[in-house]
Design a protein around this motif. Structure first.
Motif, short mmCIF file in Angstrom:
data_model
loop_
_atom_site.label_atom_id
_atom_site.label_comp_id
_atom_site.label_asym_id
_atom_site.label_seq_id
_atom_site.Cartn_x
_atom_site.Cartn_y
_atom_site.Cartn_z
N LEU A 24 0.75 -1.35 -0.05
CA LEU A 24 -0.07 0.04 -0.04
C LEU A 24 0.69 1.20 -0.02
CD1 LEU A 24 -2.77 1.47 0.34
CD2 LEU A 24 -2.56 1.11 2.77
N ALA A 25 1.69 1.22 0.94
CA ALA A 25 2.67 2.46 0.91
C ALA A 25 3.59 2.67 -0.57
CB ALA A 25 3.83 2.19 1.97
N PHE A 26 3.89 1.46 -1.05
CA PHE A 26 4.66 1.59 -2.33
C PHE A 26 3.63 2.13 -3.51
CE2 PHE A 26 6.09 -0.35 -6.16
CZ PHE A 26 6.96 0.23 -6.42
N SER A 27 2.42 1.54 -3.41
CA SER A 27 1.77 1.76 -4.75
C SER A 27 1.16 3.17 -4.63
CB SER A 27 0.49 0.72 -4.72
OG SER A 27 -0.11 0.57 -3.81
N SER A 67 7.30 5.85 4.65
CA SER A 67 5.81 6.63 4.69
C SER A 67 5.64 7.97 4.84
CB SER A 67 5.20 5.74 5.87
OG SER A 67 5.77 6.13 6.97
N PRO A 68 6.79 8.78 5.47
CA PRO A 68 6.54 10.26 5.42
C PRO A 68 6.75 10.81 4.08
CG PRO A 68 8.05 9.60 7.40
CD PRO A 68 7.81 8.47 6.46
N THR A 69 7.45 10.18 3.29
CA THR A 69 7.62 10.86 2.03
C THR A 69 7.14 10.25 0.88
OG1 THR A 69 9.80 9.72 1.69
CG2 THR A 69 9.83 11.91 2.83
N GLY A 70 6.59 8.78 1.13
CA GLY A 70 6.16 7.87 0.12
C GLY A 70 7.19 7.50 -0.86
N ALA A 71 8.52 7.67 -0.65
CA ALA A 71 9.51 7.30 -1.46
C ALA A 71 10.60 6.67 -0.74
CB ALA A 71 10.10 8.58 -2.12
N GLY A 72 11.76 6.77 -1.14
CA GLY A 72 12.99 6.20 -0.48
C GLY A 72 12.89 4.75 -0.56
N ALA A 73 12.57 4.04 0.86
CA ALA A 73 12.72 2.61 1.10
C ALA A 73 11.49 2.00 0.43
CB ALA A 73 13.13 2.43 2.45
N ALA A 74 10.44 2.56 -0.19
CA ALA A 74 9.21 1.88 -0.19
C ALA A 74 9.20 0.86 -1.23
CB ALA A 74 8.00 2.88 -0.73
N GLY A 75 10.21 0.76 -2.24
CA GLY A 75 10.14 -0.02 -3.17
C GLY A 75 10.89 -1.24 -2.79
N LEU A 76 12.16 -1.08 -1.78
CA LEU A 76 12.56 -2.32 -1.10
C LEU A 76 11.69 -3.00 -0.24
CD1 LEU A 76 16.16 -0.76 -0.20
CD2 LEU A 76 15.56 -2.42 -2.05
N ALA A 77 10.86 -2.27 0.35
CA ALA A 77 9.71 -2.90 1.40
C ALA A 77 8.85 -3.60 0.51
CB ALA A 77 9.27 -1.97 2.20
#
Length: 288
Positions: free
Chosen positions: A95-98, A211-221
């Motif tokens: 959910l965070a990534f999409s 989650s705060p920025t919606g980017a960063g590690a979201a793809g890895l998670a």
């Protein structure tokens, strides 16, 4: 002539030739054990803890937890609760990534690429205008943000649950075919379930970090890919690598305790499998 009141001698023949009389032997005392022989202790049985205690102790004392798993009857809580937690956390990660701006930007680029491909196919005579329009309509109905997010969440949920059963199958196959120590699948499922809590914690940490920025590690998670979003964030990449190694080490401990072998060989086999599959997936992603 025998004296009156005195029975026949030991070993002499009784009157009538029926046999001999044996001299009664007093009860013998049992032999004394040597002083240096340690006393015989009862077989040790593993301490049975609560499901919550096992789920917490796998982070600090996995060897003791897996000794309990090996020496006690199968417990559904050892794999069912961790599988549910894994599914929920990976659904949250998806959910965070999409929903992240980075993913939305990438998807818009893919949509424009698809539209251009349909236009080129019509110009080249490969598709009729009606077919191209139908393809655009189907793509637009599936590519809606709500549909994409729903698919990502359900995909993460299913992936999170299935990865527990997958790793249980890997442990079972390694024990049977490489270590020559057949173990029951239900036991490898318990080990994989408890160990998956470490991977679940890693996913949760990465989701919270992104989650705060919606980017960063979201793809890895996310189990769905999207590693482009984490490019350049070396702290997150190192954290993810360390957590993966932690999971491999604990899986090796669990397999060693189930097979009652030294830790090194099971851990090396699990590490070789993990490294090989990661390299293959990276090559397939690069080829795509």
């Amino acid at each position: 002539m025998e004296r009156e009141g005195v029975g026949p001698r030991a070993g002499s023949t009784a009157p009538g030739g029926c046999g001999t009389f044996a001299r009664p032997v007093p009860d013998a005392d049992p032999p004394e054990l040597p002083a240096d022989l340690p006393p015989r202790l009862p077989a040790e049985t593993p301490t049975v803890t609560t499901p919550l205690a096992r789920m917490l102790n796998v982070f600090a004392a996995p060897g003791a937890v897996f000794d309990e798993v090996r020496g006690t009857p199968p417990a559904r809580s050892n794999w069912l609760l961790p599988a549910i937690l894994s599914a929920l956390v990976l659904a949250l990660a998806a959910l965070a990534f999409s929903a992240s701006p980075e993913f939305q930007k990438q998807w818009r680029a893919q949509t424009e690429k698809f539209q251009a491909g349909q236009t080129n196919a019509v110009a080249a005579g490969k598709l009729s205008p009606a077919q191209a329009e139908e393809n655009r309509r189907v793509f637009a109905s599936v590519a809606r943000p709500a549909v994409l997010i729903s698919l990502a969440v359900w995909g993460g949920f299913v992936f999170g649950a299935l990865r527990v059963f997958w790793w249980a199958g890997v442990l079972w196959a390694v024990a049977r075919w490489f270590l020559r120590r057949p173990v029951r699948y239900i036991k490898t499922l318990e080990v994989a379930g408890l160990t998956s809590l470490i991977a679940t914690l890693a996913s949760l940490v990465l989701v919270l970090a992104s989650s705060p920025t919606g980017a960063g590690a979201a793809g890895l998670a996310s189990p769905l890919g999207g590693t482009e979003a984490a490019r350049g964030d070396w702290l997150v990449i190192l954290l993810l690598g360390a957590m993966n190694v932690w999971v491999v080490v604990v899986l090796g401990v669990g397999l060693a305790r189930l097979t009652q072998l030294p830790w090194r060989r099971p851990a090396l086999l699990i590490f070789a499998y993990w490294l090989t599959t990661d390299l293959l997936l990276a090559l397939l992603a690069g080829a795509g």
